[in-house]
Write a protein that holds these residues in place. Structure first.
Motif, PDB file in Angstrom:
ATOM      1  N   VAL A  61       0.500  39.264 -18.483  1.00 47.14           N
ATOM      2  CA  VAL A  61       0.579  40.658 -18.902  1.00 47.14           C
ATOM      3  C   VAL A  61      -0.832  41.156 -19.221  1.00 47.14           C
ATOM      4  N   LEU A  63      -3.249  43.512 -21.571  1.00 44.87           N
ATOM      5  CA  LEU A  63      -3.300  44.107 -22.908  1.00 44.87           C
ATOM      6  C   LEU A  63      -4.626  44.813 -23.075  1.00 44.87           C
ATOM      7  N   HIS A  71       1.640  46.413 -20.515  1.00 40.24           N
ATOM      8  CA  HIS A  71       3.045  46.019 -20.506  1.00 40.24           C
ATOM      9  C   HIS A  71       3.368  44.969 -21.567  1.00 40.24           C
ATOM     10  N   HIS A  72       2.480  44.767 -22.495  1.00 39.49           N
ATOM     11  CA  HIS A  72       2.707  43.769 -23.548  1.00 39.49           C
ATOM     12  C   HIS A  72       3.758  44.301 -24.516  1.00 39.49           C
ATOM     13  N   PRO A  73       4.842  43.558 -24.774  1.00 36.80           N
ATOM     14  CA  PRO A  73       5.914  44.077 -25.634  1.00 36.80           C
ATOM     15  C   PRO A  73       5.542  44.196 -27.114  1.00 36.80           C
ATOM     16  N   HIS A  74       4.477  43.524 -27.541  1.00 34.12           N
ATOM     17  CA  HIS A  74       4.031  43.589 -28.936  1.00 34.12           C
ATOM     18  C   HIS A  74       2.558  43.977 -28.986  1.00 34.12           C
ATOM     19  N   ALA A  75       2.189  44.985 -28.192  1.00 34.57           N
ATOM     20  CA  ALA A  75       0.785  45.344 -28.003  1.00 34.57           C
ATOM     21  C   ALA A  75       0.069  45.699 -29.302  1.00 34.57           C
ATOM     22  N   ARG A 140       3.238  36.489 -27.170  1.00 37.64           N
ATOM     23  CA  ARG A 140       4.684  36.647 -27.291  1.00 37.64           C
ATOM     24  C   ARG A 140       5.163  37.689 -26.280  1.00 37.64           C
ATOM     25  N   PHE A 141       5.251  37.279 -25.032  1.00 35.37           N
ATOM     26  CA  PHE A 141       5.711  38.181 -23.968  1.00 35.37           C
ATOM     27  C   PHE A 141       6.540  37.415 -22.959  1.00 35.37           C
TER      28      PHE A 141
END
Length: 141
Positions: A61, A63, A71-75, A140-141
């Motif tokens: 991904v 960041l 597209h990082h879910p916890h950017a 964490r992705f």
């Protein structure tokens, strides 16, 4: 004829890095954009990957900080952690939970730049839980 899994994983990672390079603005412009966006002048762009034992699987991904785009879910949380670590993934402090002693190694890599300084980092962890304990939201992705 079948290709070895490592060759396929390496080709996928190379293709992803090439796409990232094509999509990235020139480094000088990226640095100026990030500095105007960040209160303290730090900025970075990383291509993060996690791969399984012997490259049996790989995911990645992009960041970008401080804008926390990609597209990082916890950017946002990942950028905060990297900011505290001055852009060094090896200095990130993760979650404080316990893990089992299962051995199913994963390798994390971060390639990009932080505040104009190139960053190339990789480390193998005994399992995904150990990766999460060490790096928190960054991988964490």
């Amino acid at each position: 004829m079948s290709l070895p899994r490592t060759a396929v994983a390496a080709a996928a990672a190379t293709a992803a890095l090439a796409l990232l390079a094509l999509a990235s603005p020139p480094a000088a412009a990226a640095g100026r954009q990030g500095r105007s966006g960040g209160a303290d002048g730090t900025d970075g762009r990383f291509f993060l990957t996690v791969s399984g034992a012997q490259n049996t699987w790989i995911r990645g991904v992009q960041l970008s900080c401080p804008d926390a785009v990609g597209h990082h879910p916890h950017a946002a949380e990942a950028c905060t952690m990297l900011h505290r670590a001055k852009g060094d993934p090896g200095r990130v402090t993760g979650a404080g939970h316990q893990c089992t002693r299962e051995y199913d190694p994963v390798t994390a890599t971060a390639e990009g730049d932080w505040n104009g300084r190139p960053v190339v980092w990789h480390k193998t962890f005994p399992n995904a839980c150990a990766l999460d304990v060490a790096t928190g939201p960054v991988f964490r992705f």
